[in-house]
Design a protein around this motif. Structure first.
Motif, PDB file in Angstrom:
ATOM      1  N   ARG A 153       0.811  -1.229   0.000  1.00  0.00           N
ATOM      2  CA  ARG A 153       0.000   0.000   0.000  1.00  0.00           C
ATOM      3  C   ARG A 153       0.840   1.273   0.000  1.00  0.00           C
ATOM      4  NH1 ARG A 153      -4.974  -1.011   4.162  1.00  0.00           N
ATOM      5  NH2 ARG A 153      -5.950  -2.685   2.987  1.00  0.00           N
ATOM      6  N   ILE A 154       2.150   1.107  -0.045  1.00  0.00           N
ATOM      7  CA  ILE A 154       3.060   2.256   0.010  1.00  0.00           C
ATOM      8  C   ILE A 154       3.645   2.526  -1.372  1.00  0.00           C
ATOM      9  CG2 ILE A 154       5.191   3.162   1.030  1.00  0.00           C
ATOM     10  CD1 ILE A 154       4.706   1.166   3.371  1.00  0.00           C
ATOM     11  N   GLY A 155       3.588   3.772  -1.784  1.00  0.00           N
ATOM     12  CA  GLY A 155       4.286   4.204  -2.989  1.00  0.00           C
ATOM     13  C   GLY A 155       5.592   4.845  -2.548  1.00  0.00           C
ATOM     14  N   ARG A 156       6.700   4.277  -2.933  1.00  0.00           N
ATOM     15  CA  ARG A 156       8.008   4.803  -2.529  1.00  0.00           C
ATOM     16  C   ARG A 156       8.614   5.598  -3.686  1.00  0.00           C
ATOM     17  NH1 ARG A 156       9.235   2.908   2.317  1.00  0.00           N
ATOM     18  NH2 ARG A 156       8.299   0.939   2.981  1.00  0.00           N
ATOM     19  N   ILE A 157       8.895   6.875  -3.412  1.00  0.00           N
ATOM     20  CA  ILE A 157       9.533   7.743  -4.386  1.00  0.00           C
ATOM     21  C   ILE A 157      10.909   8.091  -3.836  1.00  0.00           C
ATOM     22  CG2 ILE A 157       9.448   9.968  -5.568  1.00  0.00           C
ATOM     23  CD1 ILE A 157       6.375   9.820  -5.362  1.00  0.00           C
ATOM     24  N   ALA A 166       1.656   7.409  -8.425  1.00  0.00           N
ATOM     25  CA  ALA A 166       1.241   6.896  -7.114  1.00  0.00           C
ATOM     26  C   ALA A 166      -0.184   7.331  -6.782  1.00  0.00           C
ATOM     27  CB  ALA A 166       2.202   7.381  -6.036  1.00  0.00           C
ATOM     28  N   GLU A 167      -0.498   8.575  -7.091  1.00  0.00           N
ATOM     29  CA  GLU A 167      -1.837   9.086  -6.796  1.00  0.00           C
ATOM     30  C   GLU A 167      -2.903   8.359  -7.617  1.00  0.00           C
ATOM     31  OE1 GLU A 167      -3.939  13.324  -5.917  1.00  0.00           O
ATOM     32  OE2 GLU A 167      -2.469  13.279  -7.542  1.00  0.00           O
ATOM     33  N   GLY A 168      -2.560   7.982  -8.830  1.00  0.00           N
ATOM     34  CA  GLY A 168      -3.516   7.307  -9.703  1.00  0.00           C
ATOM     35  C   GLY A 168      -3.711   5.835  -9.408  1.00  0.00           C
ATOM     36  N   ASP A 169      -2.907   5.267  -8.538  1.00  0.00           N
ATOM     37  CA  ASP A 169      -2.984   3.842  -8.203  1.00  0.00           C
ATOM     38  C   ASP A 169      -3.845   3.668  -6.958  1.00  0.00           C
ATOM     39  OD1 ASP A 169      -2.506   1.213  -7.268  1.00  0.00           O
ATOM     40  OD2 ASP A 169      -0.507   1.198  -8.193  1.00  0.00           O
ATOM     41  N   SER A 170      -5.015   3.077  -7.121  1.00  0.00           N
ATOM     42  CA  SER A 170      -5.959   2.942  -5.997  1.00  0.00           C
ATOM     43  C   SER A 170      -5.459   1.986  -4.914  1.00  0.00           C
ATOM     44  CB  SER A 170      -7.333   2.497  -6.498  1.00  0.00           C
ATOM     45  OG  SER A 170      -7.220   1.240  -7.141  1.00  0.00           O
TER      46      SER A 170
END
Length: 166
Positions: free
Chosen positions: A11-15, A41-45
Motif C-alpha cells: 500500500r506504500i508508494g516509494r519515491i 502513485a496518486e492514480g494507483d488505488s
C-alpha cells in the motif's frame, strides 16, 4: 538511469531521489520525474500513502550548481551578462509547480530526511504532509537568513539587532 525512482511496496508508494553521486541535486529532469512519480502513485488505488526519500548520503543538496552555474551557456538558466528576472522566475515557478504535486496529492506524503535537505531540497521536503528527520539531519535554505526573537516587544527586537557598542 532514472533520477527519481517510483516503486510500489504493498500500500506504500516509494519515491526516491536517485542522484547519490550528485547528492540528489536538482537538475532539469528531477522536477518532472518527481511530478510523474507522484501522479503515478496518486492514480494507483492500491497505494494509500507515499514515502519520499533520497538515496545516498542525504535527502537533497538543492539545485545542481555544476549544471546551472559552471556550465554557462549549456543550460536553460544561464543568461549571460543581461539577466532577465522574469526568465529566472518562470524557470523557478515551473519547478515549484512540479514540486507542489506533492502538496496537491490526495494521498498523504511522508518525507524521510537523512543527511541534509538544503535549498531546493528543502522546498521539496516542505511540500510533504509530514517530515521525519534523522536526529543529525539538517534542513535549510542558504539564500535566506532568519533571526529568531523570543520577546514580543518590537523595542527589544530592535535592540537585539544593534551592535553592543551602539
Amino acid at each position: 538511469m532514472k533520477k527519481v525512482i517510483f516503486e510500489k511496496d504493498g500500500r506504500i508508494g516509494r519515491i526516491t531521489l536517485n542522484r547519490p553521486e550528485k547528492l540528489n541535486a536538482i537538475d532539469d529532469d528531477v522536477p518532472g520525474q518527481l511530478q510523474d512519480a507522484v501522479l503515478e502513485a496518486e492514480g494507483d488505488s492500491d497505494i494509500h500513502v507515499i514515502v519520499l526519500s533520497g538515496k545516498g548520503k542525504g535527502f537533497c543538496g538543492g539545485y545542481d550548481l555544476g549544471t546551472y552555474a559552471e556550465n554557462q551557456g549549456e543550460n536553460n538558466v544561464y543568461q549571460g551578462e543581461k539577466w532577465d528576472p522574469l526568465i529566472d522566475y518562470k524557470f523557478m515557478w515551473d519547478n515549484t509547480q512540479k514540486f507542489m504535486s506533492l502538496w496537491r496529492c490526495s494521498k498523504p506524503v511522508i518525507c524521510k530526511i537523512h543527511g541534509f535537505a538544503v535549498g531546493g531540497g528543502s522546498d521539496i521536503a516542505l511540500c510533504s504532509d509530514m517530515i521525519f528527520m534523522e536526529e543529525t539531519a539538517k534542513i535549510g535554505y542558504m539564500s535566506t537568513r532568519c533571526l529568531l526573537y523570543t520577546s514580543p516587544s518590537p523595542r527589544d527586537r530592535t535592540r537585539s539587532r544593534m551592535p553592543s557598542s551602539a
